[in-house]
Design a protein around this motif. Structure first.
Motif, PDB file in Angstrom:
ATOM      1  N   LEU A  26      31.558  53.520  40.963  1.00 54.66           N
ATOM      2  CA  LEU A  26      30.601  54.623  41.071  1.00 54.66           C
ATOM      3  C   LEU A  26      30.556  55.456  39.792  1.00 54.66           C
ATOM      4  O   LEU A  26      29.497  55.929  39.383  1.00 54.66           O
ATOM      5  CB  LEU A  26      30.948  55.515  42.269  1.00 54.66           C
ATOM      6  CG  LEU A  26      30.607  54.933  43.643  1.00 54.66           C
ATOM      7  CD1 LEU A  26      31.220  55.789  44.744  1.00 54.66           C
ATOM      8  CD2 LEU A  26      29.099  54.824  43.844  1.00 54.66           C
ATOM      9  N   PRO A  30      27.993  51.160  38.617  1.00 53.07           N
ATOM     10  CA  PRO A  30      27.617  50.985  40.027  1.00 53.07           C
ATOM     11  C   PRO A  30      27.155  49.575  40.379  1.00 53.07           C
ATOM     12  O   PRO A  30      27.240  49.176  41.540  1.00 53.07           O
ATOM     13  CB  PRO A  30      26.476  51.994  40.207  1.00 53.07           C
ATOM     14  CG  PRO A  30      26.712  53.020  39.156  1.00 53.07           C
ATOM     15  CD  PRO A  30      27.281  52.282  37.985  1.00 53.07           C
ATOM     16  N   GLN A  31      26.701  48.809  39.385  1.00 49.60           N
ATOM     17  CA  GLN A  31      26.244  47.441  39.666  1.00 49.60           C
ATOM     18  C   GLN A  31      27.354  46.561  40.223  1.00 49.60           C
ATOM     19  O   GLN A  31      27.096  45.586  40.926  1.00 49.60           O
ATOM     20  CB  GLN A  31      25.655  46.807  38.403  1.00 49.60           C
ATOM     21  CG  GLN A  31      24.320  47.423  37.990  1.00 49.60           C
ATOM     22  CD  GLN A  31      23.761  46.799  36.733  1.00 49.60           C
ATOM     23  OE1 GLN A  31      24.502  46.403  35.845  1.00 49.60           O
ATOM     24  NE2 GLN A  31      22.439  46.713  36.658  1.00 49.60           N
ATOM     25  N   LEU A  33      29.212  47.201  42.560  1.00 45.17           N
ATOM     26  CA  LEU A  33      29.233  47.312  44.022  1.00 45.17           C
ATOM     27  C   LEU A  33      28.236  46.359  44.682  1.00 45.17           C
ATOM     28  O   LEU A  33      28.305  46.133  45.890  1.00 45.17           O
ATOM     29  CB  LEU A  33      28.931  48.752  44.445  1.00 45.17           C
ATOM     30  CG  LEU A  33      29.975  49.795  44.033  1.00 45.17           C
ATOM     31  CD1 LEU A  33      29.491  51.200  44.389  1.00 45.17           C
ATOM     32  CD2 LEU A  33      31.315  49.507  44.709  1.00 45.17           C
ATOM     33  N   ASP A  37      19.915  50.190  44.781  1.00 48.89           N
ATOM     34  CA  ASP A  37      19.935  51.522  44.163  1.00 48.89           C
ATOM     35  C   ASP A  37      19.721  52.627  45.189  1.00 48.89           C
ATOM     36  O   ASP A  37      20.282  53.725  45.058  1.00 48.89           O
ATOM     37  CB  ASP A  37      18.861  51.613  43.073  1.00 48.89           C
ATOM     38  CG  ASP A  37      19.217  50.797  41.834  1.00 48.89           C
ATOM     39  OD1 ASP A  37      20.395  50.400  41.712  1.00 48.89           O
ATOM     40  OD2 ASP A  37      18.326  50.570  41.000  1.00 48.89           O
ATOM     41  N   LEU A  40      22.969  53.967  46.680  1.00 49.92           N
ATOM     42  CA  LEU A  40      23.970  54.630  45.834  1.00 49.92           C
ATOM     43  C   LEU A  40      24.252  56.081  46.241  1.00 49.92           C
ATOM     44  O   LEU A  40      25.419  56.498  46.241  1.00 49.92           O
ATOM     45  CB  LEU A  40      23.551  54.571  44.366  1.00 49.92           C
ATOM     46  CG  LEU A  40      23.991  53.320  43.602  1.00 49.92           C
ATOM     47  CD1 LEU A  40      23.390  53.322  42.202  1.00 49.92           C
ATOM     48  CD2 LEU A  40      25.504  53.211  43.540  1.00 49.92           C
ATOM     49  N   ALA A  43      26.712  55.951  49.020  1.00 48.80           N
ATOM     50  CA  ALA A  43      28.044  55.555  48.541  1.00 48.80           C
ATOM     51  C   ALA A  43      28.737  56.734  47.857  1.00 48.80           C
ATOM     52  O   ALA A  43      29.943  56.946  48.037  1.00 48.80           O
ATOM     53  CB  ALA A  43      27.935  54.367  47.592  1.00 48.80           C
ATOM     54  N   THR A  44      27.969  57.511  47.090  1.00 47.42           N
ATOM     55  CA  THR A  44      28.523  58.678  46.390  1.00 47.42           C
ATOM     56  C   THR A  44      28.966  59.744  47.389  1.00 47.42           C
ATOM     57  O   THR A  44      30.052  60.330  47.255  1.00 47.42           O
ATOM     58  CB  THR A  44      27.484  59.257  45.416  1.00 47.42           C
ATOM     59  OG1 THR A  44      27.106  58.230  44.489  1.00 47.42           O
ATOM     60  CG2 THR A  44      28.044  60.442  44.656  1.00 47.42           C
ATOM     61  N   SER A  82      30.585  50.365  50.837  1.00 48.59           N
ATOM     62  CA  SER A  82      30.736  51.709  50.281  1.00 48.59           C
ATOM     63  C   SER A  82      29.684  52.680  50.794  1.00 48.59           C
ATOM     64  O   SER A  82      29.920  53.885  50.883  1.00 48.59           O
ATOM     65  CB  SER A  82      30.671  51.651  48.753  1.00 48.59           C
ATOM     66  OG  SER A  82      29.440  51.078  48.329  1.00 48.59           O
ATOM     67  N   TRP A  83      28.490  52.171  51.157  1.00 43.55           N
ATOM     68  CA  TRP A  83      27.390  53.041  51.579  1.00 43.55           C
ATOM     69  C   TRP A  83      27.444  53.410  53.068  1.00 43.55           C
ATOM     70  O   TRP A  83      26.666  54.237  53.533  1.00 43.55           O
ATOM     71  CB  TRP A  83      26.033  52.391  51.288  1.00 43.55           C
ATOM     72  CG  TRP A  83      25.934  50.949  51.681  1.00 43.55           C
ATOM     73  CD1 TRP A  83      26.024  49.873  50.859  1.00 43.55           C
ATOM     74  CD2 TRP A  83      25.743  50.418  53.005  1.00 43.55           C
ATOM     75  NE1 TRP A  83      25.903  48.690  51.567  1.00 43.55           N
ATOM     76  CE2 TRP A  83      25.727  49.011  52.891  1.00 43.55           C
ATOM     77  CE3 TRP A  83      25.589  50.992  54.269  1.00 43.55           C
ATOM     78  CZ2 TRP A  83      25.565  48.165  53.986  1.00 43.55           C
ATOM     79  CZ3 TRP A  83      25.428  50.151  55.370  1.00 43.55           C
ATOM     80  CH2 TRP A  83      25.416  48.767  55.219  1.00 43.55           C
TER      81      TRP A  83
END
Length: 200
Positions: A26, A30-31, A33, A37, A40, A43-44, A82-83
């Protein structure tokens, strides 16, 4: 199925390695992961949640004692991303439980890089996560599985969808309010009960 399980385990990460991988991706790339897009921001947001829950999550005394009484060894293979907001709520609790017993080896794999595995454990036909698979370390047999949500969260989502038609942003906010108020207690209770039943 065994070949898929073994292949997934070979690609799996420990919880600390998973957390480090996602955090560094992150921040720097980020790619890595391999997510859209549009995902993201989720995920953050989940990274912030995980940092907080990793620090604040505590397992209840009774659950801790029960997990420490396990007699057999297990692998916990968790399918996640992650998301995923539900995963961000569940993973810290699963990790804290696993840390309480030397007989539990918790491993994590990314759903979208392991769709063959995911498609063996669909929920109502969907690829819902997180999914905890409890494996026999020797045979790699799936002894039981849990997820993607504790019963109270499932009921909340079903009721919301029945009223509003879909789980929109307001519904998701309500779901995370449920998680925050429950403080992981139901996840803890359900997973511990499953493990005690298996360990008989």
């Amino acid at each position: 199925m065994k070949n898929i399980i073994v292949s997934s385990l070979e690609k799996s990460k420990s919880y600390p390695d998973y957390r480090t991988f996602v955090s560094e991706a992150l921040q720097n790339n980020p790619q890595k992961l391999e997510i859209e897009d549009t995902m993201l921001p989720y995920a953050t947001l989940n990274e912030t949640r995980l940092k907080r829950l990793d620090k604040t999550t505590q397992i209840g005394e009774q659950s801790a004692l029960k997990i420490q009484e396990l007699k057999k060894s297990y692998i916990w293979l968790v399918i996640t991303e992650s998301w995923c907001g539900d995963a961000a709520q569940c993973l810290p609790i699963l990790n804290k439980l696993a840390e309480l017993s030397d007989l539990i080896d918790m491993r994590l794999v990314f759903r979208d890089q392991n769709l063959e595995l995911m498609d063996l454990f669909l929920t109502n036909g969907g690829r819902a996560i997180p999914k905890l698979l409890v494996l026999d370390p020797e045979t790699k047999e799936v002894l039981n599985h849990w997820g993607p949500r504790p019963a109270g969260a499932v009921a909340y989502v079903e009721n919301y969808k029945a009223t509003h038609g879909a789980l929109d942003e307001a519904g998701k906010e309500g779901l995370f309010k449920w998680y925050n108020e429950n403080k992981g207690e139901q996840i803890e209770e359900e997973v511990v009960a499953m493990m005690l039943d298996l360990d008989k």
